[in-house]
Design an enzyme around this catalytic site. Structure first.
Site, PDB file in Angstrom:
ATOM      1  N   SER A  73     -62.510  12.790  68.842  1.00  0.00           N
ATOM      2  CA  SER A  73     -60.463  12.869  69.802  1.00  0.00           C
ATOM      3  C   SER A  73     -60.257  14.641  69.847  1.00  0.00           C
ATOM      4  CB  SER A  73     -59.801  12.490  68.711  1.00  0.00           C
ATOM      5  OG  SER A  73     -58.973  12.950  69.469  1.00  0.00           O
ATOM      6  N   HIS A  94     -52.648   8.352  65.824  1.00  0.00           N
ATOM      7  CA  HIS A  94     -51.956   9.293  66.255  1.00  0.00           C
ATOM      8  C   HIS A  94     -51.737   8.274  67.529  1.00  0.00           C
ATOM      9  CE1 HIS A  94     -49.868  11.608  69.228  1.00  0.00           C
ATOM     10  NE2 HIS A  94     -50.642  12.204  69.706  1.00  0.00           N
ATOM     11  N   HIS A  96     -48.932   7.028  71.075  1.00  0.00           N
ATOM     12  CA  HIS A  96     -47.961   7.347  71.798  1.00  0.00           C
ATOM     13  C   HIS A  96     -46.680   6.596  72.367  1.00  0.00           C
ATOM     14  CE1 HIS A  96     -50.025  11.364  74.530  1.00  0.00           C
ATOM     15  NE2 HIS A  96     -50.318  11.716  73.294  1.00  0.00           N
ATOM     16  N   ASP A 119     -38.524   0.493  54.298  1.00  0.00           N
ATOM     17  CA  ASP A 119     -39.484  -0.686  53.303  1.00  0.00           C
ATOM     18  C   ASP A 119     -40.881  -0.157  53.125  1.00  0.00           C
ATOM     19  OD1 ASP A 119     -38.691  -4.226  54.017  1.00  0.00           O
ATOM     20  OD2 ASP A 119     -37.460  -2.574  52.790  1.00  0.00           O
ATOM     21  N   HIS A 170     -43.897  15.179  72.182  1.00  0.00           N
ATOM     22  CA  HIS A 170     -45.483  14.902  71.915  1.00  0.00           C
ATOM     23  C   HIS A 170     -45.588  13.657  71.542  1.00  0.00           C
ATOM     24  CE1 HIS A 170     -50.059  15.429  71.108  1.00  0.00           C
ATOM     25  NE2 HIS A 170     -49.611  14.068  71.477  1.00  0.00           N
ATOM     26  N   TYR A 228     -10.859 -20.659  88.601  1.00  0.00           N
ATOM     27  CA  TYR A 228     -11.580 -21.765  87.805  1.00  0.00           C
ATOM     28  C   TYR A 228     -10.228 -22.391  88.433  1.00  0.00           C
ATOM     29  CZ  TYR A 228     -14.709 -18.091  85.440  1.00  0.00           C
ATOM     30  OH  TYR A 228     -16.092 -18.400  85.463  1.00  0.00           O
TER      31      TYR A 228
HETATM   32  O1  LIG Z   1     -52.079  13.608  73.807  1.00  0.00           O
HETATM   33  C1  LIG Z   1     -52.810  13.736  74.265  1.00  0.00           C
HETATM   34  C2  LIG Z   1     -53.512  14.518  75.192  1.00  0.00           C
HETATM   35  O2  LIG Z   1     -52.473  15.013  75.768  1.00  0.00           O
HETATM   36  C3  LIG Z   1     -53.661  12.714  73.199  1.00  0.00           C
HETATM   37  O3  LIG Z   1     -53.693  12.157  71.598  1.00  0.00           O
HETATM   38  C4  LIG Z   1     -54.468  11.598  73.659  1.00  0.00           C
HETATM   39  O4  LIG Z   1     -53.714  10.833  73.908  1.00  0.00           O
HETATM   40  C5  LIG Z   1     -56.053  11.181  73.096  1.00  0.00           C
HETATM   41  O5  LIG Z   1     -56.525  11.799  73.220  1.00  0.00           O
HETATM   42  P1  LIG Z   1     -58.296  11.886  72.753  1.00  0.00           P
HETATM   43  O6  LIG Z   1     -58.579  10.533  71.211  1.00  0.00           O
HETATM   44  O7  LIG Z   1     -59.062  10.717  73.976  1.00  0.00           O
HETATM   45  O8  LIG Z   1     -58.882  12.648  72.699  1.00  0.00           O
END
Ligand SMILES: O=C(CO)[C@@H](O)[C@H](O)COP(=O)(O)O
Length: 242
Positions: A73, A94, A96, A119, A170, A228
């Protein structure tokens, strides 16, 4: 090597689309074998529906690939920093996920407004400061890890008590004793973020009920010259014609 851990990390990664925490290939899960000083992480850019346990990449605590056909990653440097600085954690996620990313984009902590949050997280989930130009250009992912650690140290937050963070502009990183627990914490953060968004919206907007709505209700109850009231007259004519 680390076949059992690869299977565990693979299964944790496959939870992300099932829990609606990822879109496309965004997001990644890793897990560590503390005795061997090695962690296993999802390969970069691989669709979840094509992912296999044997695709997992083995990385050491310097962030160097020890085994794996594919690149790890792109967030591997962030995971590396966190495993080195937070010795109690066994798994990192991680994503999004949109509600948590909304708070990260707004640079607002996710406040502990409900038991759903409390919790799992003992206090607000912090958002880091935005990375500086130098930090971005000097190695975004590694400096992301360093900014997370700096945020927890400066704000005196115990990463075991609050096992998640929002990286400004991010998105969320969550962690736990195991990869599976890290995924659980990531999902709780997403749910708590959605709850908090709505709670903050509701408390911030005082909507006055327009008087005419009350009047209409009044007139409907008492049949006076309101819309009404006319409906009642129409329905009486209609009934008489039957
Ligand atoms: O935020 C980013 C890229 O901008 C990364 O967190 C991707 O969302 C996941 O990347 P890989 O794990 O596939 O490299």
């Amino acid at each position: 090597m680390l076949e059992k851990l690869k299977q565990e990390v693979y299964e944790a990664n496959m939870q992300l689309p099932k829990l609606d925490l990822v879109t496309f290939t965004w997001g990644n899960v890793s897990g560590i074998d503390r005795e061997k000083g090695l962690f296993v992480i999802k390969p970069s850019g691989v669709d979840y529906d094509k992912l296999k346990p044997e695709d997992m990449v083995v990385v050491n605590l310097k962030g160097e690939v020890v085994e794996g056909e594919m690149n790890p990653s792109s967030d591997t440097p962030t995971h590396t920093v966190l495993y080195n600085e937070f010795p109690e954690i066994g798994g990192i996620v991680h994503t999004h996920s949109p509600w948590a990313v909304s708070f990260a984009a707004a640079e607002i902590d996710v406040p502990a407004l409900s038991t759903t949050h409390a919790d799992t997280f003992y206090g607000d989930v912090p958002v880091t400061p935005a990375l500086t130009k130098e930090e971005i250009e000097g190695g975004y992912e590694e400096n992301t890890g360093k900014v997370i650690v700096k945020t927890f140290k400066e704000r005196k937050i115990d990463p075991e008590a609050v096992p998640a963070v929002l990286v400004s502009q991010h998105g969320p990183f969550a962690w736990g004793k195991t990869p599976d627990k890290a995924v659980y914490n990531a999902k709780v953060l997403e749910v708590a973020s959605e709850i908090d968004y709505h709670a903050l919206q509701m408390t911030r907007r005082n909507i006055e009920v327009p008087q005419y709505l009350l009047d209409k209700h009044y007139y409907r109850k008492h049949g006076k010259n309101a819309y009404y009231g006319q409906e009642n007259a129409k329905s009486k004519e209609h009934a008489a014609r039957k």
